[in-house]
Design a protein around this motif. Structure first.
Motif, short mmCIF file in Angstrom:
data_model
loop_
_atom_site.label_atom_id
_atom_site.label_comp_id
_atom_site.label_asym_id
_atom_site.label_seq_id
_atom_site.Cartn_x
_atom_site.Cartn_y
_atom_site.Cartn_z
N ALA A 188 33.72 37.21 50.81
CA ALA A 188 33.92 38.66 50.67
C ALA A 188 33.75 39.35 52.02
N ALA A 189 32.79 38.88 52.82
CA ALA A 189 32.57 39.46 54.15
C ALA A 189 33.76 39.19 55.07
N ILE A 190 34.39 38.04 54.91
CA ILE A 190 35.60 37.74 55.69
C ILE A 190 36.69 38.76 55.36
N GLY A 191 36.84 39.07 54.08
CA GLY A 191 37.83 40.08 53.68
C GLY A 191 37.51 41.45 54.25
N GLU A 192 36.22 41.79 54.30
CA GLU A 192 35.82 43.08 54.87
C GLU A 192 36.12 43.12 56.37
N ALA A 193 35.86 42.00 57.05
CA ALA A 193 36.17 41.94 58.49
C ALA A 193 37.66 42.16 58.73
N ARG A 194 38.49 41.51 57.94
CA ARG A 194 39.94 41.71 58.07
C ARG A 194 40.31 43.16 57.83
N ASP A 195 39.72 43.77 56.80
CA ASP A 195 40.04 45.16 56.49
C ASP A 195 39.63 46.11 57.62
N ARG A 196 38.67 45.70 58.43
CA ARG A 196 38.24 46.51 59.57
C ARG A 196 39.07 46.22 60.82
N GLY A 197 40.11 45.41 60.69
CA GLY A 197 41.01 45.16 61.80
C GLY A 197 40.62 44.00 62.69
N ILE A 198 39.65 43.21 62.25
CA ILE A 198 39.24 42.05 63.04
C ILE A 198 40.15 40.87 62.73
N GLY A 199 40.54 40.15 63.77
CA GLY A 199 41.30 38.92 63.57
C GLY A 199 40.33 37.77 63.31
N VAL A 200 40.45 37.12 62.17
CA VAL A 200 39.51 36.07 61.77
C VAL A 200 40.22 34.72 61.78
N VAL A 201 39.55 33.72 62.36
CA VAL A 201 40.03 32.33 62.29
C VAL A 201 38.92 31.51 61.65
N ILE A 202 39.24 30.81 60.57
CA ILE A 202 38.27 29.97 59.91
C ILE A 202 38.76 28.53 59.90
N ALA A 203 37.96 27.63 60.46
CA ALA A 203 38.24 26.20 60.38
C ALA A 203 37.50 25.67 59.16
N THR A 204 38.21 25.02 58.25
CA THR A 204 37.59 24.60 57.00
C THR A 204 38.23 23.32 56.47
N HIS A 205 37.39 22.50 55.82
CA HIS A 205 37.89 21.35 55.07
C HIS A 205 38.31 21.74 53.66
N ASP A 206 37.88 22.91 53.24
CA ASP A 206 38.06 23.35 51.86
C ASP A 206 39.41 24.05 51.71
N MET A 207 40.38 23.32 51.19
CA MET A 207 41.72 23.90 51.06
C MET A 207 41.75 25.03 50.05
N HIS A 208 40.91 24.95 49.01
CA HIS A 208 40.86 26.05 48.04
C HIS A 208 40.33 27.32 48.71
N GLN A 209 39.38 27.16 49.62
CA GLN A 209 38.88 28.32 50.36
C GLN A 209 39.98 28.93 51.22
N ALA A 210 40.75 28.07 51.89
CA ALA A 210 41.86 28.57 52.70
C ALA A 210 42.84 29.37 51.84
N GLU A 211 43.12 28.89 50.64
CA GLU A 211 44.01 29.61 49.73
C GLU A 211 43.42 30.97 49.35
N ARG A 212 42.11 31.02 49.17
CA ARG A 212 41.47 32.26 48.71
C ARG A 212 41.43 33.33 49.80
N VAL A 213 41.13 32.94 51.05
CA VAL A 213 40.79 33.96 52.05
C VAL A 213 41.86 34.19 53.11
N ALA A 214 42.79 33.25 53.29
CA ALA A 214 43.66 33.32 54.47
C ALA A 214 45.00 33.99 54.20
N ASP A 215 45.48 34.70 55.21
CA ASP A 215 46.84 35.22 55.18
C ASP A 215 47.83 34.17 55.69
N ARG A 216 47.35 33.37 56.66
CA ARG A 216 48.16 32.28 57.22
C ARG A 216 47.33 31.02 57.27
#
Length: 254
Positions: free
Chosen positions: A189-217
């Motif tokens: 949820a904090a990642i989504g808030e950071a994006r809404d504030r105009g921050i560019g977020v990069v997350i490296a993850t093994h969790d593909m379901h997490q990538a589906e939930r939080v990522a635009d790309r």
């Protein structure tokens, strides 16, 4: 934006990332997925502007980072925050931990300097600290010793510390790999808030379901560079590269 063009880096002559090109925009979340050992962490270190690659070009808003002088490069680095896989907090209160990034930047940033100046003689932390802790659901633990926190709470404090000074870009290296579902959900949820504030977020993850939930790309990194980078829904539902399809389906043994 941060732009990588043809970046390669090796350790002990063994290539870790090779011919990687990537652009990170403010206000979007990019997930980098791939198996262990393909260079996700090294890629984040390059994006953080602290690791100079062996080859390729790194730019922030069109300025070449490694062609800049040290003072210019330091100014560019101040625009990027990073949260590591394991939280590393100081022996101090939660508030003092989150203040740290602000304190080391206040001589360089007029906005931060004004916040501290307004609190001279006051026991209250800067508004940026309480705001960041509110985002991760820990504003009620301002005065609690950091050493008394659970692992998930400590990771949320690390996230708040990086968020408090409002970086333009925020890099996350497996930030929820050892966390329970509740703490994972709060960080997502904090990642989504950071994006809404105009921050560019990069997350490296093994969790593909997490990538589906939080990522635009999503970018799929398989050792010889990205097989492809694209909108999350397309990558997971209709990948254009056969290696991507096999990795996502679990057929690819790496």
């Amino acid at each position: 934006m941060i732009r990588l063009d043809g970046v390669a880096h090796a350790y002990d002559e063994e290539a870790v990332v090779d011919d990687v090109s990537l652009s990170i925009e403010q206000g979007e979340v990019t997930a980098v997925i791939g198996p262990s050992g393909v260079g996700k962490t090294t890629l984040l270190r390059v994006l953080s502007l602290f690791l100079e690659p062996d080859e390729g070009r790194v730019e922030l808003d069109g300025q070449s980072v490694w062609d800049a002088d040290e003072e210019e490069r330091l100014a560019l680095r101040r625009r990027v925050g990073m949260v590591f896989q394991e939280a590393s907090l100081f022996d101090a209160t939660v508030a003092r931990n989150v203040e740290y990034g602000l304190r080391v930047r206040r001589d360089w940033d007029d906005r931060i300097r004004r916040q501290f100046r307004s609190l001279v003689g006051s026991p209250e932390p800067p508004e940026a600290v309480t705001d960041a802790l509110d985002i991760v659901g820990l504003d009620h633990k301002l005065d609690q010793p950091a050493g008394s926190l659970s692992g998930g709470e400590a990771q949320r404090v690390s996230f708040a510390r990086a968020l408090a000074y409002e970086p333009d870009y925020l890099l996350l290296d497996e930030p929820t790999s050892d966390l329970d579902p509740r703490n994972t959900g709060l960080i997502e949820a904090a990642i989504g808030e950071a994006r809404d504030r105009g921050i560019g977020v990069v997350i490296a993850t093994h969790d593909m379901h997490q990538a589906e939930r939080v990522a635009d790309r999503v970018g799929v990194l398989l050792g010889d560079g990205f097989t492809e980078i694209g909108p999350t829904e397309r990558i997971f539902e209709d990948p254009s590269d056969e290696r991507t399809r096999k990795f996502i389906s679990g057929e690819l043994v790496y």
